[in-house]
Enzyme design. Structure first.
Site, PDB file in Angstrom:
ATOM      1  N   GLU A  46     -11.336  17.751   0.937  1.00 62.00           N
ATOM      2  CA  GLU A  46     -10.339  17.139   1.810  1.00 62.00           C
ATOM      3  C   GLU A  46      -9.420  16.200   1.050  1.00 62.00           C
ATOM      4  OE1 GLU A  46     -12.147  18.839   5.320  1.00 62.00           O
ATOM      5  OE2 GLU A  46     -13.173  17.752   3.735  1.00 62.00           O
ATOM      6  N   THR A  47      -8.151  16.218   1.452  1.00 60.77           N
ATOM      7  CA  THR A  47      -7.180  15.205   1.061  1.00 60.77           C
ATOM      8  C   THR A  47      -6.747  14.496   2.338  1.00 60.77           C
ATOM      9  OG1 THR A  47      -6.408  16.466  -0.852  1.00 60.77           O
ATOM     10  CG2 THR A  47      -4.936  14.762   0.006  1.00 60.77           C
TER      11      THR A  47
END
Length: 287
Positions: A46-47
């Site tokens: 995830e970003t």
């Protein structure tokens, strides 16, 4: 344009353990395509992108922020480790003055508070319901092969399938599972499942006394294996709380990186998920 970016390992106090997340604090929203391109470039599970809600606020003074999470291929509704990492960026790097921060997300308002060591997240609880093994036989075979299983449950709110291994199994069986992400992806194309949790009862009598273990796989979201998944524990927490008769639990996700989560199932239908965060990188994305 320059965008600050931080990489932090969540649910661990050691670098290169836990689950890495990239975090980008933004002064204003980006166009949709750019969110996806940055997340693909970072290539982590995830970003996270934090934006100000009130223009008069700063990352130091603000209490409420908007938060979005992207995998390398898609935006997701809920992510625990990147929420933990986002709070750590605001507290550690932006020196936020508030004891509790609230993130507005696709899963509603999520609060994160500082504790003596690490942070506590206030998350929704997503307890699964028991299902017939045969309804998911292709997925089960892709995950555990011919190994026996004790129970299969499904969380419709999160689209996470949970497979419980028998209590007679050694932890080494869980850690040694080799899951082919392509085979798992091909085992279900209906869209009803977005991730698979494999779990087993822990050894609370052995130090440090983990109540249960797990691993999590989500190739449908571009994540072959998520090293330590907070959102999976919104499913696991409700399940194991009932099975063990406990509100407070210590969980370990035994991926190759590994990570610890402190859980407390609350009477209001929510769950506290706590963990530590270690920062490993600070930089700038230039566009």
């Amino acid at each position: 344009m320059e965008i600050p970016v931080y990489t932090l390992d969540a649910f661990t106090n050691l670098p290169f353990k836990g689950n890495p997340a990239a975090v980008c604090p933004l002064l204003h929203e980006l166009n949709e395509d750019l969110y996806h391109k940055i997340a693909a470039e970072m290539n982590l599970s995830e970003t996270a992108f934090i934006t100000l809600i009130n223009p008069a606020d700063t990352f130091t003074s603000g209490k409420r922020f908007r938060l979005r999470w992207f995998t390398p291929t898609t935006e997701v509704d809920l992510c625990g480790h990147a929420t933990l990492a986002s709070a750590a960026v605001l507290f550690q790097y932006k020196n936020n003055v508030n004891p509790t921060l609230v993130f507005e997300t696709r899963s509603g308002a999520l609060a994160v508070s500082k504790k003596k060591e690490g942070y506590i997240m206030d998350f929704p609880l997503n307890p699964p319901t028991k299902e017939d093994h045969n309804d998911f036989k292709d997925i089960i075979e892709a995950i555990v092969g011919n190994h026996p299983i004790q129970e299969v449950c499904f969380s419709r709110d999160t689209k996470k399938l949970m497979i419980r291994l028998p209590d007679s199994c050694e932890r080494s069986l869980l850690t040694s599972l080799k899951v082919d992400p392509v085979a798992l992806l091909n085992s279900d194309s209906s869209g009803r499942v977005r991730g698979v949790i494999v779990t087993m009862k822990g050894s609370p009598d052995c130090k440090p006394g983990f109540d249960f273990y797990s691993r999590y796989f989500a190739p449908w979201c571009g994540i072959p294996e998520d090293p330590v998944c907070g959102s999976a524990h919104t499913v696991l927490g409700g399940y194991w709380s009932k099975k063990l008769g406990k509100k407070k639990m210590l969980a370990y996700q035994c991926s190759s990186r590994g990570g610890e989560l402190e859980l407390e199932v609350r009477d209001d239908g929510r769950i506290n998920i706590a963990g530590e965060v270690t920062a490993v990188l600070q930089g700038v994305i230039r566009l």
